[in-house]
Write a protein that holds these residues in place. Structure first.
Motif: not given
Ligand code: GLY
Length: 350
Positions: A136, A142, A220, A234, A237
């Motif tokens: 992740d 992020k 992802k 998104r 997630l």
């Molecule tokens: N860990 C959540 C994201 O990358 O949006």
């Protein structure tokens, strides 16, 4: 080795395989024009893998320096961030140089935020050594540090230039920390992938690491391609994270992120079933899989305290919070609720 191509505001590769740490120097050289690499790592990971990474960089003709932080969430703070910026400046890193984040989510977030801001942005490479970071946090750009008033409150979207996931590093993880990463894999399966869910039900901890990590990274990739800046899709997630973050915060971070997310996911699944948003069978399956991985699914915290914390969630917009609700395994929806309703929804799931 498996390679997943990410196409966001920046395109890069995620390489997942064995013995990748010794190839880091050669891989970083492929980025072009790199002279110096600053490795950022922590007190758990550096003694295990630091020398191997340093040797690989020097062998590839690169200069190297390193910056270490104590292991743990507490290190993702403003003081360490400023120290890291100063370290980069003192070591005269330039815009063509690279930061390498060797560790889990804390190291990746801190190093990534420094990379996003030092000299208005230099390149960084993620080298995840925890399962959670591999599936992740190392992918998708992020980056953040925590502020005294909350987790991840200062940050930037900044994609890495490469992610090198050496699955051999997972062998050194305590089983408990490995299970934390499993909570994020289960989250991915509930969100997108009934076949992954089935594999996890059958194999539990014995799942094939390379293919399951590649599968999570591929999901992802798709979500980041669709919504890099977290304005809609998104947010899915965050399944289990609104309540999970509160469990984590209210435990003063004594409960890990993975376990807190497991509790948050189970609470939302039970609440969804009670509110008629998913079948009881779906909620039971989710809870069963979490328990099969020996992850917690309940908390003694009250709905009142959890709701008070959830109302301060940074993902709140005005008086609305988007909850992520499982409809069935492999399909979840964004479910906007008023902050006034959060307590009764949590209560339904406790
Ligand atoms: N860990 C959540 C994201 O990358 O949006």
């Amino acid at each position: 080795m498996t390679t997943v191509e990410i196409n966001a505001s920046k395109s890069y590769q995620v390489k997942i395989g064995h013995s990748l740490l010794s190839q880091i120097g050669a891989e970083i050289n492929k980025l072009g024009y790199v002279r110096k690499v600053c490795i950022v790592s922590d007190s758990n990971v550096w003694p295990l893998y630091g020398e191997k990474v340093l040797t690989s960089l020097l062998k590839a003709g690169l200069q190297a320096c390193y910056f270490l932080i104590p292991a743990g969430e507490d290190s993702k703070n403003g003081a360490n961030y400023l120290d890291l910026l100063n370290h980069l400046a003192e070591n005269r890193l330039t815009r063509t140089d690279v930061i390498a984040a060797l560790g889990g989510g804390v190291v990746g977030d801190l190093a990534g935020f420094a990379a996003a801001t030092f000299l208005r942005g230099i390149r960084f490479v993620q080298i995840p050594t925890t399962l959670l970071a591999a599936v992740d946090s190392s992918v998708g750009g992020k980056t953040a540090i925590d502020l005294p008033s909350g987790k991840n409150l200062a940050g930037a979207f900044c994609q890495p230039s490469m992610v090198l996931c050496d699955i051999d590093t997972l062998n050194s993880l305590p089983e408990d920390v490995f299970r934390d990463g499993c909570a994020e894999i289960i989250k991915t399966a509930i969100l997108f992938d009934p076949s992954l869910f089935k594999t996890l039900c059958q194999d539990t901890l014995a799942f094939d690491r390379e293919s399951v990590i590649a599968c999570c990274v591929t999901h992802k990739r798709d979500i980041v391609r669709a919504d890099e800046f977290d304005r809609g899709e998104r947010q899915k997630l965050n399944l289990g994270h609104t309540v999970g973050h509160c469990v984590e915060t209210l435990s003063n971070y004594t409960l890990s992120h993975g376990k807190s997310v497991a509790i948050g996911t189970a609470i939302i699944a039970r609440a969804a079933a009670k509110l008629g948003l998913c079948s009881q069978e779906t909620a039971t399956k989710i809870q069963w899989l979490l328990m099969n991985f020996e992850l917690p699914t309940t908390t003694t915290l009250s709905a009142k305290n959890l709701a008070a914390c959830a109302r301060t969630d940074k993902k709140r917009t005005g008086t609305t919070i988007n909850l992520i609700i499982p409809k069935e395994i492999g399909s979840c929806i964004l479910y906007p609720i008023s902050i006034n309703d959060i307590e009764s929804i949590i209560e339904a799931g406790l």
